[in-house]
Design an enzyme around this catalytic site. Structure first.
Site, short mmCIF file in Angstrom:
data_model
loop_
_atom_site.label_atom_id
_atom_site.label_comp_id
_atom_site.label_asym_id
_atom_site.label_seq_id
_atom_site.Cartn_x
_atom_site.Cartn_y
_atom_site.Cartn_z
N ASP A 73 -65.85 -31.22 75.75
CA ASP A 73 -66.66 -31.31 76.96
C ASP A 73 -66.89 -29.89 77.46
O ASP A 73 -65.96 -29.09 77.52
CB ASP A 73 -65.98 -32.17 78.04
CG ASP A 73 -67.02 -32.71 79.02
OD1 ASP A 73 -68.02 -33.29 78.57
OD2 ASP A 73 -66.84 -32.53 80.24
N GLY A 155 -79.56 -26.86 74.60
CA GLY A 155 -79.05 -26.85 75.97
C GLY A 155 -79.47 -25.59 76.73
O GLY A 155 -80.63 -25.20 76.77
P1 IMP Z 1 -71.42 -32.07 77.43
O1 IMP Z 1 -70.22 -31.33 77.00
O2 IMP Z 1 -71.99 -32.89 76.32
O3 IMP Z 1 -71.19 -32.86 78.70
O4 IMP Z 1 -72.55 -30.98 77.71
C1 IMP Z 1 -72.76 -30.40 78.95
C2 IMP Z 1 -74.12 -29.76 79.04
O5 IMP Z 1 -74.01 -28.43 78.61
C3 IMP Z 1 -75.23 -30.40 78.23
O6 IMP Z 1 -76.42 -30.31 78.98
C4 IMP Z 1 -75.34 -29.55 77.01
O7 IMP Z 1 -76.65 -29.49 76.55
C5 IMP Z 1 -74.90 -28.19 77.55
N1 IMP Z 1 -74.19 -27.48 76.48
C6 IMP Z 1 -73.03 -27.85 75.88
N2 IMP Z 1 -72.70 -26.94 74.95
C7 IMP Z 1 -73.66 -26.00 74.98
C8 IMP Z 1 -73.87 -24.81 74.23
O8 IMP Z 1 -73.11 -24.44 73.33
N3 IMP Z 1 -74.97 -24.09 74.55
C9 IMP Z 1 -75.85 -24.47 75.54
N4 IMP Z 1 -75.71 -25.58 76.24
C10 IMP Z 1 -74.61 -26.33 75.98
#
Ligand code: IMP
Length: 205
Positions: A73, A155
């Site tokens: 996460d 992201g």
């Molecule tokens: P989650 O961990 O899936 O909840 O992601 C959280 C948010 O951060 C999402 O919008 C992802 O697209 C973004 N995110 C997670 N990892 C990365 C990364 O390595 N680079 C850019 N955005 C990220």
């Protein structure tokens, strides 16, 4: 003696994340066997910490598959926004927000803001069915650009700059060398090695 691979399900439904996790694990000294093609119920990320949500996701996958599972996460913590979006990074612009909408909201909230410092933080939970989760994290300090740069990654990559390049201006290999996620995965490998070494010691007593 040949090392026994760490067998694991990567508990994510996000192909961008899975690609990065698999690439980093593939480059590690100790071999990993990634079990693919299994399914598990989606979980709502209801905890208010990255660690809590990583555990929810890893437990759901390990219970459903009966295999060890690893979940990540991730949050982007922006100092001028008091650490926001943080644990809410995926939903910054709304419940089902796209990558583009989240980046637009971030750039709008940062419009005219001078202090652009920020960090990506990844919490990883590794859960073996029936055991307590192993939790580690990885952080990379950087800053938020004033406009998107680069077309790689996913992201918030186009607006997160480290040194003079955004993540989206790096190749996959360059990002995976330094990223928050890679740091967390390397910390997991060290924690697993430590716990195996301690088990060997106990067996030797
Ligand atoms: P989650 O961990 O899936 O909840 O992601 C959280 C948010 O951060 C999402 O919008 C992802 O697209 C973004 N995110 C997670 N990892 C990365 C990364 O390595 N680079 C850019 N955005 C990220």
């Amino acid at each position: 003696m040949t090392a026994v691979p760490h067998r694991v399900v990567v508990a994510s439904k996000n192909p961008d994340k899975i690609r990065e996790v698999e690439a980093v694990l593939a480059a590690m000294e100790h071999p990993w066997e990634i079990v693919r093609g299994l399914d598990w119920p989606d979980v709502d990320e209801t905890e208010d910490t990255l660690e809590g949500n990583a555990v929810l996701k890893a437990v759901a996958a390990s219970e459903a598959t009966g295999l060890p599972a690893l979940a990540d996460d991730t949050g982007l913590e922006v100092d001028a926004l008091d650490g926001v979006p943080g644990v809410h990074s995926a939903r910054f612009a709304g419940p089902e927000a796209s990558y583009e909408a989240n980046v637009d909201r971030l750039l709008a909230d940062m419009d005219g803001v001078e202090d652009r410092t920020a960090r990506f933080r990844t919490a990883i939970a590794f859960v073996v069915p029936g055991s307590k989760p192993l939790i580690v994290d990885g952080v990379l300090e950087g800053a938020i650009t004033t406009e998107r740069r680069g077309d790689r990654g996913f992201g918030y990559d186009p607006v997160f700059v480290v040194g003079n390049r955004t993540y989206a201006e790096m190749t996959d290999a360059e990002k995976n060398e330094i990223s928050h996620r890679a740091r967390a995965l390397r910390a997991l490998a060290v924690a697993l090695k430590d716990s195996e070494d301690r088990a060997d010691l106990r067996e030797g007593i």
